[in-house]
Design a protein around this motif. Structure first.
Motif, PDB file in Angstrom:
ATOM      1  N   LYS A 180    -140.586  -8.952 117.247  1.00 24.16           N
ATOM      2  CA  LYS A 180    -140.398  -8.663 118.672  1.00 24.16           C
ATOM      3  C   LYS A 180    -140.118  -7.183 118.909  1.00 24.16           C
ATOM      4  O   LYS A 180    -140.651  -6.567 119.845  1.00 24.16           O
ATOM      5  N   ILE A 181    -139.282  -6.599 118.060  1.00 25.11           N
ATOM      6  CA  ILE A 181    -138.921  -5.184 118.221  1.00 25.11           C
ATOM      7  C   ILE A 181    -140.138  -4.299 117.987  1.00 25.11           C
ATOM      8  O   ILE A 181    -140.393  -3.341 118.732  1.00 25.11           O
ATOM      9  N   GLU A 182    -140.899  -4.605 116.947  1.00 31.13           N
ATOM     10  CA  GLU A 182    -142.071  -3.791 116.642  1.00 31.13           C
ATOM     11  C   GLU A 182    -143.110  -3.878 117.752  1.00 31.13           C
ATOM     12  O   GLU A 182    -143.760  -2.877 118.091  1.00 31.13           O
ATOM     13  N   TRP A 183    -143.289  -5.063 118.339  1.00 32.41           N
ATOM     14  CA  TRP A 183    -144.231  -5.206 119.454  1.00 32.41           C
ATOM     15  C   TRP A 183    -143.785  -4.351 120.633  1.00 32.41           C
ATOM     16  O   TRP A 183    -144.589  -3.650 121.250  1.00 32.41           O
ATOM     17  N   ALA A 184    -142.493  -4.422 120.957  1.00 33.24           N
ATOM     18  CA  ALA A 184    -141.984  -3.620 122.072  1.00 33.24           C
ATOM     19  C   ALA A 184    -142.174  -2.133 121.802  1.00 33.24           C
ATOM     20  O   ALA A 184    -142.625  -1.379 122.677  1.00 33.24           O
ATOM     21  N   ARG A 185    -141.856  -1.724 120.594  1.00 34.43           N
ATOM     22  CA  ARG A 185    -141.922  -0.291 120.275  1.00 34.43           C
ATOM     23  C   ARG A 185    -143.349   0.250 120.386  1.00 34.43           C
ATOM     24  O   ARG A 185    -143.553   1.403 120.777  1.00 34.43           O
ATOM     25  N   GLN A 186    -144.339  -0.588 120.066  1.00 37.21           N
ATOM     26  CA  GLN A 186    -145.736  -0.159 120.180  1.00 37.21           C
ATOM     27  C   GLN A 186    -146.109   0.187 121.622  1.00 37.21           C
ATOM     28  O   GLN A 186    -147.046   0.953 121.852  1.00 37.21           O
ATOM     29  N   HIS A 187    -145.385  -0.381 122.581  1.00 36.12           N
ATOM     30  CA  HIS A 187    -145.720  -0.209 123.986  1.00 36.12           C
ATOM     31  C   HIS A 187    -144.679   0.610 124.738  1.00 36.12           C
ATOM     32  O   HIS A 187    -144.578   0.525 125.957  1.00 36.12           O
ATOM     33  N   ALA A 220    -135.529  -7.307 122.763  1.00 35.77           N
ATOM     34  CA  ALA A 220    -136.368  -6.392 121.995  1.00 35.77           C
ATOM     35  C   ALA A 220    -136.338  -4.954 122.506  1.00 35.77           C
ATOM     36  O   ALA A 220    -136.261  -4.004 121.721  1.00 35.77           O
ATOM     37  N   LYS A 221    -136.419  -4.772 123.841  1.00 38.91           N
ATOM     38  CA  LYS A 221    -136.447  -3.398 124.357  1.00 38.91           C
ATOM     39  C   LYS A 221    -135.128  -2.682 124.115  1.00 38.91           C
ATOM     40  O   LYS A 221    -135.095  -1.513 123.732  1.00 38.91           O
ATOM     41  N   THR A 222    -134.023  -3.405 124.326  1.00 39.63           N
ATOM     42  CA  THR A 222    -132.709  -2.827 124.043  1.00 39.63           C
ATOM     43  C   THR A 222    -132.583  -2.454 122.580  1.00 39.63           C
ATOM     44  O   THR A 222    -131.963  -1.442 122.225  1.00 39.63           O
ATOM     45  N   ALA A 223    -133.179  -3.283 121.722  1.00 39.66           N
ATOM     46  CA  ALA A 223    -133.129  -3.003 120.288  1.00 39.66           C
ATOM     47  C   ALA A 223    -133.800  -1.676 119.953  1.00 39.66           C
ATOM     48  O   ALA A 223    -133.338  -0.938 119.076  1.00 39.66           O
ATOM     49  N   VAL A 224    -134.884  -1.362 120.650  1.00 43.71           N
ATOM     50  CA  VAL A 224    -135.555  -0.082 120.409  1.00 43.71           C
ATOM     51  C   VAL A 224    -134.616   1.073 120.746  1.00 43.71           C
ATOM     52  O   VAL A 224    -134.482   2.029 119.971  1.00 43.71           O
TER      53      VAL A 224
END
Length: 426
Positions: free
Chosen positions: A23-30, A60-64
């Motif tokens: 989930k984190i990696e998907w968010a970070r890509q965007h 996920a976004k907060t994790a980034v």
């Protein structure tokens, strides 16, 4: 620490970490803004030696954002700011990262919720990043010794900024806080598009009901209310707005929405969505007038906008009819359905994913540069609530435009002189 980390609480933390990392990696890509900030922070390490305590919606976004602060050199301790908004797998993935400790867990009771907040503060933070003000309140009320070492912090949301301004007016806020919520890059996008899209999508997924043809009552016409009203109208709903501020009510009227009191709206609404940040927006007199099957949800901050205690007292029975939907049956047979226990429906509903990734990229970009600003220039800011320097907000906007491949015009020297002078006539 007095409260266990998420890793210590889960039966299968390794499986959770794998799911959360995806989930984190998907968010970070965007998230091009956070990618740009991360590259800069990794090179400069502006937070080296700092300890950041965070109380946020841990998804996920907060994790980034959390990882970028750690990559900038900080030790980070994080927990949730809402008992139902944490994604346990994301929390576990964060807890597995060097320099990050996560106490956030979904579906905790009040005692566990505040114990987790206290555990983040036992890391002796120098900076706080808050969503709702609970960290700041805990420091001032229970950990006053930290007031000597906390250099400042950032507040993410409307409710938190309201609480901080009230503290500031009473002379009780003892360290500087940036009102991140009040920047154009936050209000114009996170509050309008984020809350609008995420709230409606969460309600639709939770109920499996259509918006088309329904009467949607939006309580409050601030930035969040505007977003909800616009998105609902865009899905062919009839929108009614309730307000207490006359100018906002007039604005809603001039923008084509029907405006009335909640007492009137209760008789015609199919879906009720509160966005005020205040308490007792929908109460007993309104429940008495609502039609069978009415849906009630909250997109404010705390679960006090809908008076659930009074609703429970009026109901003859209550039961869960779908995941995240609790039905209250009234004496006359009408059924009123409350979503996500009256908490933030865009984050606390079982299927909720929070705001869209692209929207939170902008908000968290502002958060990240504000943390850097507070660390690098803390002596500039005295105790109290401070507006985010406009150049920081513009910096984030420029990064976003560049990532989107959008070019804009610049003022010429002559235009700049004209705008700054009082001597030029018409």
């Amino acid at each position: 620490m007095s409260y266990p980390t998420i890793t210590e609480q889960l039966d299968d933390p390794s499986s959770a970490r794998e799911s959360g990392r995806k989930k984190i990696e998907w968010a970070r890509q965007h998230m091009p803004i956070m990618t740009s900030v991360a590259e800069e922070f990794a090179d400069e390490r502006p937070l080296e030696g700092e300890v950041v305590a965070m109380a946020m919606h841990v998804e996920a976004k907060t994790a980034v954002l959390t990882e970028v602060l750690a990559e900038a050199g900080a030790e980070v301790a994080i927990t949730g700011c809402n008992p139902l908004s944490t994604h346990d797998d994301v929390s576990a993935a964060l807890d597995d990262v060097d320099n990050i400790t996560s106490y956030a867990k979904r579906e905790v009771d009040d005692e566990e919720y505040y114990a987790a907040i206290e555990s983040t503060l036992e890391h002796d933070p120098s900076v706080t990043v808050d969503d709702g003000g609970d960290l700041v309140m805990a420091i001032h009320e229970d950990y006053p010794e930290l007031l000597e070492t906390v250099i400042g912090g950032c507040e993410e949301t409307t409710t938190g900024v309201h609480r901080l301004r009230a503290m500031d007016e009473d002379g009780e806020l003892k360290y500087p806080m940036f009102a991140v919520n009040d920047t154009p890059m936050k209000r114009l996008f996170d509050n309008v598009h984020g809350t609008g899209e995420a709230s409606l999508s969460s309600i639709a997924m939770t109920t499996n009901l259509s918006w088309a043809g329904k009467t949607v009552v939006v309580a409050g016409y601030g930035y969040c209310g505007k977003g909800v009203a616009s998105k609902a109208a865009g899905q062919n709903a009839h929108v009614v707005v309730t307000e207490v501020e006359p100018r906002r009510a007039l604005e809603a009227h001039m923008e084509g929405y029907e405006v009335m009191s909640m007492a009137e709206a209760a008789e015609v609404g199919d879906v009720f969505l509160t966005t005020t940040g205040n308490r007792d927006v929908i109460v007993g007199e309104h429940f008495e007038k609502m039609g069978d099957g009415a849906v009630l949800a909250n997109a404010g901050h705390f679960n006090v906008e809908i008076d659930l205690d009074e609703l429970d007292d009026m109901a003859v029975s209550r039961r869960e009819v779908r995941d995240g939907v609790e039905e209250f049956e009234m004496a006359d047979g009408r059924r009123l359905n409350v979503l996500a226990d009256g908490r933030l429906v865009n984050l606390a509903a079982p299927v909720a994913l929070g705001h869209p990734v692209e929207v939170m990229d902008q908000s968290f970009g502002v958060q990240a540069v504000c943390v850097r600003e507070m660390v690098e220039n803390s002596d500039t800011y005295g105790p109290g609530v401070h507006e985010v320097p406009d150049e920081l907000d513009r910096e984030v906007a420029e990064v976003k435009l560049a990532a989107e491949g959008i070019e804009i015009d610049e003022l010429s020297d002559e235009q700049r002189e004209y705008m700054d002078s009082w001597q030029h006539g018409t």
